[in-house]
Design a protein around this motif. Structure first.
Motif, PDB file in Angstrom:
ATOM      1  N   UNK B 228     107.899  10.925 -19.880  1.00  0.00           N
ATOM      2  CA  UNK B 228     108.361  10.032 -18.814  1.00  0.00           C
ATOM      3  C   UNK B 228     109.184  10.841 -17.814  1.00  0.00           C
ATOM      4  N   UNK B 229     108.804  10.828 -16.549  1.00  0.00           N
ATOM      5  CA  UNK B 229     109.538  11.630 -15.572  1.00  0.00           C
ATOM      6  C   UNK B 229     111.030  11.281 -15.519  1.00  0.00           C
ATOM      7  N   UNK B 230     111.845  12.287 -15.688  1.00  0.00           N
ATOM      8  CA  UNK B 230     113.283  12.082 -15.561  1.00  0.00           C
ATOM      9  C   UNK B 230     113.992  11.753 -16.853  1.00  0.00           C
ATOM     10  N   UNK B 231     113.257  11.823 -17.964  1.00  0.00           N
ATOM     11  CA  UNK B 231     113.868  11.419 -19.226  1.00  0.00           C
ATOM     12  C   UNK B 231     115.085  12.297 -19.549  1.00  0.00           C
ATOM     13  N   UNK B 232     115.009  13.575 -19.234  1.00  0.00           N
ATOM     14  CA  UNK B 232     116.130  14.460 -19.570  1.00  0.00           C
ATOM     15  C   UNK B 232     117.364  14.107 -18.747  1.00  0.00           C
ATOM     16  N   UNK B 233     117.123  13.692 -17.510  1.00  0.00           N
ATOM     17  CA  UNK B 233     118.247  13.311 -16.643  1.00  0.00           C
ATOM     18  C   UNK B 233     118.928  12.052 -17.176  1.00  0.00           C
TER      19      UNK B 233
END
Lengths: 102, 243
Positions: B228-233
């Motif tokens: 999922x794009x941005x999961x780390x953020x």
């Protein structure tokens, strides 16, 4: 700055032309010209930034190069730590994901 | 052992000790903000860059589908084309079940006329409600007098159990309804930290808020190991918030 998307196949890169890097004895100081933030990198994060700045690498291809750069073995520096360091640099906008393959 | 070898061993030992701290969770980077007046909360400053154009389709139950397929509007009904919706759901990259999306992002429910098996309009299902007025007393005469809201037309059923008129069109009494579509463009930047209150809670709003809402659902299900794009953020912020 960006964070994600990523997977094991994601390739990463770093644009160090947007940074002023000042290596010292035990740390590297990186001034990010875009954000104005100053980052203090230890030898692992500095080596990771250096390797990713050379070209697009994914976790698997970057890992042995980073180990070679810091002259450590996988026993001392597990892959999970390198991966987390890349994500940490990603969160700070120092590296960015280039491509994610399904 | 020579002095040089001793120094090398000490140097490597110090590095190993540092790596042990890293493996235990210590950050490998320390950040100083541009302004020394501000607190160092670099975890809150990450942003999400949307990698490619996509849409989020939300239904009235709070289910959501994320994909990049076509979602065209039927000019006659003003609603999304059924075929597009079916294809979009089928090809969705991510699917979220009912109640994943909060009420503020859900569309109004469609008010289909229901069908019974005999092909009628289904008003008979509501017979009992028509027989009872607001005082709980029977009001058969009202129903027989026509307050049953039957329009007198004979309807049939489509495959989905929706009423159809004589031309085979679905009857939708509250158009447009049923789905809400949210679009996100390539390279769009979302700043999750903007939606964190001083009290350390989420205060989600707008299209970005929906994306973050689904990000949190995704992390609940998949943790850090996801695409999922941005999961780390978002995880970075959750760590800051102590979740």
């Amino acid at each position: 700055m960006s964070a994600g998307p990523y997977s094991e196949q994601t390739t990463w890169t770093a644009d160090i032309s947007k940074m002023l890097l000042q290596p010292s004895e035990s740390v590297t100081i990186a001034f990010h010209k875009i954000s104005g933030d100053t980052h203090i990198l230890n030898f692992l994060s500095a080596a990771t930034l250096k390797i990713l700045a050379k070209g697009d690498e994914n976790f698997a291809t970057a890992f042995p190069k980073i180990l070679d750069e810091i002259q450590m073995t996988e026993h001392d520096c597990p892959a999970s730590l390198v991966k987390r360091t890349i994500l940490e640099l990603d969160e700070l906008g120092l590296v960015i994901p280039v491509e994610t393959k399904a | 052992m020579t002095d040089k070898n001793k120094k090398t061993d000490l140097f490597l030992e110090q590095r190993r000790d540092l790596l042990k701290l890293g493996a235990a969770g210590m950050p490998m980077v320390l950040t100083l903000r541009a302004s020394a007046q501000e607190a160092v909360i670099s975890q809150l400053r990450c942003t999400i860059t949307i990698p490619s154009k996509f849409k989020i389709l939300v239904d009235d139950t709070g289910a959501a589908w994320v994909g990049s397929g076509k979602l065209r509007t039927d000019k006659k009904t003003g609603n999304l084309k059924d075929k597009d919706v079916k294809n979009f759901k089928h090809d969705a990259s991510y699917i979220f079940p009912h109640d994943s999306v909060s009420a503020s992002y859900r569309p109004d429910a469609c008010e289909y006329e229901t069908c019974d098996e005999s092909g009628g309009s289904g008003d008979h299902d509501d017979l009992l409600s028509h027989l009872t007025d607001e005082n709980g007393t029977y009001a058969m005469n009202d129903y027989l007098a026509g307050s049953g809201e039957d329009d007198g037309h004979d309807h049939s059923c489509d495959d989905d159990g929706h009423a159809q008129d004589s031309h085979g069109h679905s009857i939708i009494t509250n158009a447009p309804c049923g789905y809400a579509v949210y679009e996100y463009s390539r390279s769009q930047i979302i700043s999750p930290g903007d939606y964190v209150t001083q009290g350390g809670d989420w205060n989600l709003s707008g299209d970005d808020g929906l994306y973050l809402e689904l990000s949190l659902k995704y992390i609940d299900e998949n943790g850090v190991n996801g695409h999922w794009p941005g999961v780390s953020c978002v995880i970075s912020i959750l760590n800051y918030m102590g979740h």
